[in-house]
Each structure stands twice: as structure tokens, then as C-alpha cells.
Design an enzyme around this catalytic site. Structure first.
Site, short mmCIF file in Angstrom:
data_model
loop_
_atom_site.label_atom_id
_atom_site.label_comp_id
_atom_site.label_asym_id
_atom_site.label_seq_id
_atom_site.Cartn_x
_atom_site.Cartn_y
_atom_site.Cartn_z
N ASP A 104 0.83 -1.21 0.00
CA ASP A 104 0.00 0.00 0.00
C ASP A 104 0.86 1.26 0.00
O ASP A 104 2.02 1.22 0.43
CB ASP A 104 -0.85 0.08 1.28
CG ASP A 104 -1.80 -1.07 1.42
OD1 ASP A 104 -2.15 -1.69 0.41
OD2 ASP A 104 -2.19 -1.35 2.58
N1 URA Z 1 -1.14 -5.86 4.10
C1 URA Z 1 -1.62 -4.61 4.07
O1 URA Z 1 -2.63 -4.31 4.68
N2 URA Z 1 -0.95 -3.69 3.36
C2 URA Z 1 0.18 -3.96 2.68
O2 URA Z 1 0.76 -3.07 2.04
C3 URA Z 1 0.65 -5.27 2.72
C4 URA Z 1 -0.02 -6.20 3.44
#
Ligand code: URA
Length: 236
Positions: A104
Site C-alpha cells: 500500500d
Molecule cells: N497488508 C496490508 O494491509 N498492506 C500492505 O501493504 C501489505 C499487506
């Protein structure tokens, strides 16, 4: 050796297999002067393969990079909103790189980048269930009940998660830190799991992917995987 055409294009680092399939369907791929059909095989050493009229690059060097992604970078090659993207951090590499899975915008940490489309797609496939460990910070003190739920499986709107592992739980003023190990790769999975048990994530960093660890790599920098690491990845 003859291989499916989409695999030849992926191995040449042009696209993922799936994307290459759409190129074949769109008639952009020509083998020995004839427009290719989906399902066809070819041997890049023998057959003349062209995409949009250009021959397949012969034996393009493959790059395998382990990046420590900073928060605020989009896991993509381009961002329509003009935000920084992870490939901005590897501009010195003369190849078009794909990420293996995604982090993310606000997640930091270990991200693999490669122009080996075939390996990227195989590693990111849910069937392979590559284990990943995240360093997680949540607000408040994680309760034993919440920990138990994380470890036994949490009901999310796309189904229950598989059992996970919580290690090294530390509570400091106002926050808890712990390592969460999962082997699925659903969208925003860690954030959704923690939120579902009542502890929204305030910081998230991936520190391990299978046998690869972030170690002391500085934020925003990358290193090349060793030949032994690449061989081990292929065996996963
Ligand atoms: N889980 C999440 O919530 N975000 C990420 O970027 C990776 C795993």
C-alpha cells in the site's frame, strides 16, 4: 526449447504472462511473419518473434532487486495522480521492472522488483502462499483476545483468513508493536485483519518475504539479489 508464446514474452521481460496473452489476442505478436494465435508455442532461439514489429530482445539481462520501499510511494510504474512511484527509486537500472505483489501507499519495507515477468507472476500467485512477515504498530495495547483472533483466523468480507502468527509483542506508551506472519496476499490484508479485531494499524512495514529479509537496507535503497537467492526463489 518451444514454450507457450506468452511465456517467451514474459521471460524476455516484456510483460507478465497475462498481459502478453492480451497482446497475442490483439494481434500484436508475429511469429515467423505470421500473426500468432493464443495457445501457440515458439522457440525464441529458433523462431523470429516480433511484438509491434520489433524483434524480441535477445537474452535481455534479468534484474532481481530487493527494495526497501518508503511510505508515500505507489507500487506501480506510473501514477495517474503524479505521486512518486517505486520505479523512481531504481532509475539507474536499464530495464522495465515489475513488482512482485504490492505494498500500500503508506506501507514500507521489502518489495521485490524484477524484469523476469514469469518469476514475478509465479511468486505473486496466491497458490504459492509465500510467507511474509510484517512489523505492525497498532494504537493501544493488543489484548490477548485480539491476538488469539489474529492467530486463529479473522472473518473478513472476502472470507476468513488462514491462521497467522504473532511474535515479539511489545507494548509501549499508547502503542503495541508486533510481527505478524501470514502466507496469503489479499488486498490490504494486514490492515483489514487488525481493524477487524479492533486495533487499526498506524504503521506497517514488511520485513520478510519467504527467506528474504530486509536486514539493514536503508529506506529508499535497494540491493541486487545474489545468484543463490534467485535460484532459491525459482524453487519456491
Ligand atoms: N497488508 C496490508 O494491509 N498492506 C500492505 O501493504 C501489505 C499487506
Amino acid at each position: 526449447m518451444k514454450e507457450r508464446l506468452q511465456k517467451c514474452l514474459a521471460q524476455a521481460g516484456l510483460a507478465s504472462r497475462r498481459e502478453a496473452e492480451t497482446w497475442i489476442v490483439a494481434g500484436r505478436v508475429v511469429v515467423n511473419g505470421r500473426v500468432a494465435q493464443l495457445g501457440e508455442s515458439a522457440d525464441p532461439e529458433v523462431d523470429r518473434i516480433e511484438v509491434d514489429g520489433r524483434p524480441l530482445p535477445a537474452g535481455e539481462r534479468k534484474y532481481y532487486l530487493l527494495l526497501n520501499k518508503p511510505a508515500g510511494y505507489v507500487t506501480s510504474a506510473k501514477d495517474p495522480e503524479g505521486r512518486p512511484v517505486v520505479t523512481d527509486l531504481v532509475r539507474t537500472i536499464p530495464a522495465r521492472l515489475f513488482s512482485v505483489g504490492r505494498l500500500d501507499l503508506t506501507t514500507e519495507g521489502l518489495l521485490l522488483l524484477t524484469n523476469d515477468g514469469d518469476l514475478a507472476q509465479r511468486l505473486a500467485h496466491p497458490r504459492h502462499e509465500v510467507e511474509k512477515t510484517y512489523l505492525v504498530r497498532v494504537r493501544g495495547g493488543l489484548t490477548p483476545a485480539a491476538r488469539f483472533r489474529l492467530e486463529s483466523g479473522v472473518e473478513l468480507d472476502d472470507g476468513p483468513t488462514a491462521p497467522a502468527r504473532v511474535d515479539d509483542l511489545r507494548c509501549t506508551a499508547g502503542h503495541s508493536w508486533f510481527k505478524l506472519t501470514i502466507h496469503e496476499g489479499r488486498n490490504r490484508q494486514v490492515r483489514r485483519m487488525c481493524e477487524a479485531v479492533g486495533f487499526p494499524v498506524s504503521r506497517l512495514k514488511r520485513i520478510r518475504l519467504a527467506f528474504l529479509e530486509l536486514d539493514h537496507l536503508a529506506t529508499g535503497s535497494f540491493r541486487h539479489l545474489t545468484a543463490a537467492e534467485v535460484a532459491q526463489l525459482r524453487q519456491l
